[in-house]
Write a protein that holds these residues in place. Structure first.
Motif: not given
Length: 171
Positions: A18-34
């Motif tokens: 469930x990547x669209x919501x906050x509920x304990x989703x771990x995106x730490x392995x996704x690319x980081x952009x800032x």
């Protein structure tokens, strides 16, 4: 803001969660952009390079027409005092946007998006670089005090399209 930190993934299958919501989703392995300019995409010739903070060409081109983007942000204002909310989008070629897991806007896509969906129409390069303002005032009630997530599924017209761009600002 367009240069806000975001996480980016070009999915390789439907098992993302469930990547669209906050509920304990771990995106730490996704690319980081800032940082500026803040756009996500790629360009195989010329045109979008100056808009991009993260290049996903090696993950997308001839592989997948979709890209997931998660932008966490804080809201600490008085939601009842807010009068308008606007999503400003740069896009080539389509997208579906979600606020805290609920759809709030879409362009050039119909139906239920899958991990490898493509846009139903193109969006010309000259128009794609301009921020299109989309009124989200009807969705103000979806804002939460504290942590929020703006999630975008960007879609190219096809996996072999020569360029792709998603830029976003929520005001």
């Amino acid at each position: 803001a367009p240069e806000a930190a975001k996480r980016v993934l070009v999915p390789t299958n439907a098992n993302v969660g469930d990547w669209r919501s906050m509920r304990a989703f771990d995106d730490s392995k996704w690319l980081l952009s800032s940082g500026a300019p803040g756009g996500v995409g790629f360009e195989r010739s010329t045109g979008y390079g100056s808009y991009l903070s993260v290049d996903v060409g090696s993950q997308m081109y001839n592989i997948n027409g979709s890209c997931y983007i998660r932008i966490p942000f804080q809201f600490s204002g008085d939601r009842e005092a807010q009068e308008i909310m606007t999503l400003k989008m740069q896009y080539d070629d389509g997208f579906v946007a979600y606020l805290n897991g609920e759809e709030i806007a879409r362009r050039n896509f119909t139906g239920v998006p899958a991990w490898n969906s493509v846009a139903s129409a193109g969006h010309g390069d000259a128009e794609a670089v301009l921020f299109e303002s989309i009124d989200l005032t009807a969705h103000l009630g979806r804002l939460r005090q504290g942590n929020n997530i703006l999630a975008i599924q960007g879609m190219n017209a096809g996996a072999s399209s020569s360029d792709f761009l998603i830029g976003v600002e929520l005001t």
